[in-house]
Design an enzyme around this catalytic site. Sequence first.
Site, PDB file in Angstrom:
ATOM      1  CG  ASP A  39     -16.108  26.842  45.921  1.00 43.78           C
ATOM      2  OD1 ASP A  39     -15.232  27.871  46.087  1.00 43.78           O
ATOM      3  OD2 ASP A  39     -17.143  27.419  46.420  1.00 43.78           O
TER       4      ASP A  39
ATOM      5  CG  HIS B  65       9.271  32.034  30.084  1.00 44.73           C
ATOM      6  ND1 HIS B  65       8.286  30.908  29.733  1.00 44.73           N
ATOM      7  CD2 HIS B  65       9.225  32.663  29.242  1.00 44.73           C
ATOM      8  CE1 HIS B  65       8.767  31.361  28.695  1.00 44.73           C
ATOM      9  NE2 HIS B  65       9.000  32.844  28.144  1.00 44.73           N
TER      10      HIS B  65
ATOM     11  CG  ASP C  26       8.480  40.612  28.350  1.00 43.68           C
ATOM     12  OD1 ASP C  26       8.492  40.841  27.618  1.00 43.68           O
ATOM     13  OD2 ASP C  26       9.437  39.333  27.905  1.00 43.68           O
TER      14      ASP C  26
ATOM     15  CG  ASP D 235       5.485  41.060  24.218  1.00 44.61           C
ATOM     16  OD1 ASP D 235       6.152  41.011  25.041  1.00 44.61           O
ATOM     17  OD2 ASP D 235       5.572  39.425  24.050  1.00 44.61           O
TER      18      ASP D 235
ATOM     19  CG  HIS E  51      14.007  33.839  22.894  1.00 42.33           C
ATOM     20  ND1 HIS E  51      13.922  34.977  21.714  1.00 42.33           N
ATOM     21  CD2 HIS E  51      15.114  33.965  24.166  1.00 42.33           C
ATOM     22  CE1 HIS E  51      14.375  35.901  22.098  1.00 42.33           C
ATOM     23  NE2 HIS E  51      15.082  36.041  23.697  1.00 42.33           N
TER      24      HIS E  51
ATOM     25  CG  HIS F  66       5.023  36.022  19.800  1.00 42.81           C
ATOM     26  ND1 HIS F  66       4.502  36.838  20.043  1.00 42.81           N
ATOM     27  CD2 HIS F  66       6.468  36.337  20.919  1.00 42.81           C
ATOM     28  CE1 HIS F  66       4.718  38.203  21.308  1.00 42.81           C
ATOM     29  NE2 HIS F  66       5.999  36.860  21.328  1.00 42.81           N
TER      30      HIS F  66
ATOM     31  CG  HIS G 117       3.799  33.920  22.009  1.00 45.08           C
ATOM     32  ND1 HIS G 117       3.991  32.405  22.835  1.00 45.08           N
ATOM     33  CD2 HIS G 117       4.379  34.796  22.819  1.00 45.08           C
ATOM     34  CE1 HIS G 117       5.073  33.341  23.779  1.00 45.08           C
ATOM     35  NE2 HIS G 117       5.167  34.728  23.135  1.00 45.08           N
TER      36      HIS G 117
ATOM     37  CD  GLU H 209      10.644  38.525  21.641  1.00 45.25           C
ATOM     38  OE1 GLU H 209      10.595  38.169  22.907  1.00 45.25           O
ATOM     39  OE2 GLU H 209       9.167  37.835  21.916  1.00 45.25           O
TER      40      GLU H 209
ATOM     41  CE1 TYR I 292      17.576  36.850  27.190  1.00 47.40           C
ATOM     42  CE2 TYR I 292      18.227  35.955  25.304  1.00 47.40           C
ATOM     43  CZ  TYR I 292      17.230  36.813  26.147  1.00 47.40           C
ATOM     44  OH  TYR I 292      16.228  37.492  25.475  1.00 47.40           O
TER      45      TYR I 292
ATOM     46  NE  ARG J 152      12.209  38.615  26.014  1.00 46.65           N
ATOM     47  CZ  ARG J 152      12.781  37.941  27.550  1.00 46.65           C
ATOM     48  NH1 ARG J 152      14.311  37.407  27.079  1.00 46.65           N
ATOM     49  NH2 ARG J 152      12.434  38.547  28.400  1.00 46.65           N
TER      50      ARG J 152
ATOM     51  CD  GLU K 208       8.270  40.977  23.155  1.00 43.15           C
ATOM     52  OE1 GLU K 208       9.017  41.144  24.748  1.00 43.15           O
ATOM     53  OE2 GLU K 208       8.027  40.468  22.717  1.00 43.15           O
TER      54      GLU K 208
END
Length: 437
Positions: A34, A238, A255, A266, A345, A349, A356, A380, A384, A408, A410
Site C-alpha cells: 500500500d 537503457h 544520460d 534530457d 535507435h 524526440h 518523450h 541524440e 555502440y 551518445r 544529446e
Amino acid sequence: MQAEYRQRRQQLMDKIALGTGIFHSAPRAVMHGDVDYNFRQDSDFFYLTGFNEPDAVAVLAPHHPEYQFVLFVQPKHPLMETWTGYRIGVDLAKEDYGADQVYSIAELDEHLPQYLAGADRIYYRLGRDRTFDQRILEHWQHCIAKVPREGFGPIALEDPLRVLHPQRLIKSEGELSLLRQAIEISTEAHNLARQIAQPGCFEYEVQAEMERLFRLRGGLGPAYPSIVASGFNACTLHYTENSRQLQDQDLLLIDAGCSYEYYNADITRTFPVNGRFTPEQKALYELVLTAQEAAIAQVQPGNPYNAIHDKAVEVLTTGLVDLGLLRGQVSTLIEEEKYKPFYMHRTGHWLGLDVHDVGVYKLNKETWQTFTPGHVVTVEPGLYIGPDIQLDEDQPEVPERWRGIGIRIEDDVLVTSTGHEVLTQAVPKAIDQLNHH
Ligand code: GLY
Ligand code: MN
Ligand code: MN
C-alpha cells in the site's frame, strides 16, 4: 500563470467546439503493497489546469450554456488530509483555478451527463486507468442510447491527439523558461559529474552527486532513470543499474536530466574517465559529434522532422566506411540499414512536459511533421560497438580494439523563427574541453 492556463483551455475549446473534453488526473502508481510512488500529475491534465492533485477530473464543454470549464476535485477532509496532505477543495479550486463550476469527485457520475448531452463527440484518452475508462464508456453508452430520440449526442469518442497535442508541441515563453531552468540545473550536474568521475569511483557515485543537485536546486528529481554507463555498459541503451567501478581508459556515458515543475531536460554526454581518448574512442567520438552537429543544423523551420535522422545516418555511415568498420557504397549501406548494428535507435524526440513528449512525427503516411518555431526536439545520435557486435556476412569482422565502446551525444534544441537555439549548449562536448586532467 492562471491567465496562461485559461488561454490554453480557450485555444483547445475553440478547436473542439461541439465536443466535450474529459481529462483525468494521473492514477496512483503503486511502488509495493500500500505504498505509492510520489504523485506525478498527468501531463495533459496539468497543461490545461495547473492543478496538481490526484482524483480529479477536468471537463471542457465549450457548448455548455453555463459552465465551460468544470473541475471535479477531492473535497476537503481534515482527517484524510492529516494522512495524505493538504487538499485545495471545492471552494478554493473555483477561486484559484478559474473553474466555472467545481464539484466533489464523488459527484462525477451525477454531474458529468449534463456536460456530455450537448456534445457531438467526447475527447478522452483511453488506456491509462481501466476502471476509470469503464466509467466513461458507460456514460458514453447512455448518451448513445438517447441519440435516436434526441437527434443529437456524442456518437464518437476521439483521442485528444489531434486537437490538444499539436498545441502542446508549440512551447510558450512560460514553458520555455521552466525548461531552461531544468536545463540549467542539469548543466551544473553534468559539469560536476565530469569533475568527479575518475578511475576507481563507481557509476552510482556519479549518479548520486548529480541527483543530489537536481533536488538541491529545487528540481523534482531525475526526469527519467539516470544512465551512468562506463565502458561496455554504454552499449546497453537503457543501462540504469549504475553499479560498475570506472576503469582507466573507459569512456563514461551519462544520460541524465532534471525535472523542474514537470518540464524535463534530457542531456547525454560521453567523455574519457581519465581525460584522454584512446585513438579508437577519439575517432568514434569525432564521428558522433560531427553527425550530431550536422543533424542539429537540420533543425530549421520548414525542414521535415526526419531530416535530423537522415543526416545523422548519412554522416555516421560515411564515417564507418572511412574507418573500415563497414564496407560498400554508402547509399546502399543506408538503404539496406547496414549501419543498424552500430546505430539502432532514432535521432531524437519531442521534449516538454513528457520526456518523450506528445505530438506526432508524421502528419499522414507520407508526410513528416515540419519544424515550427516553438518545437523542442532532442538530437541524440550515437555509436555502440558492443563486445559481441554481429554484422551481416558481407561485412568485415569488427577488430577487437573497437569493441566495448558506446557513445551518445544529446542536446535539446528549440526551433526559432530564424533557425534553432541549442538550449543545452553550456554542457561541453568538444574534444579539447573533455581532456580535463
Ligand atoms: N533519456 C531518454 C532518451 O534519451 O530518450
Ligand atoms: Mn536522454
Ligand atoms: Mn532523449
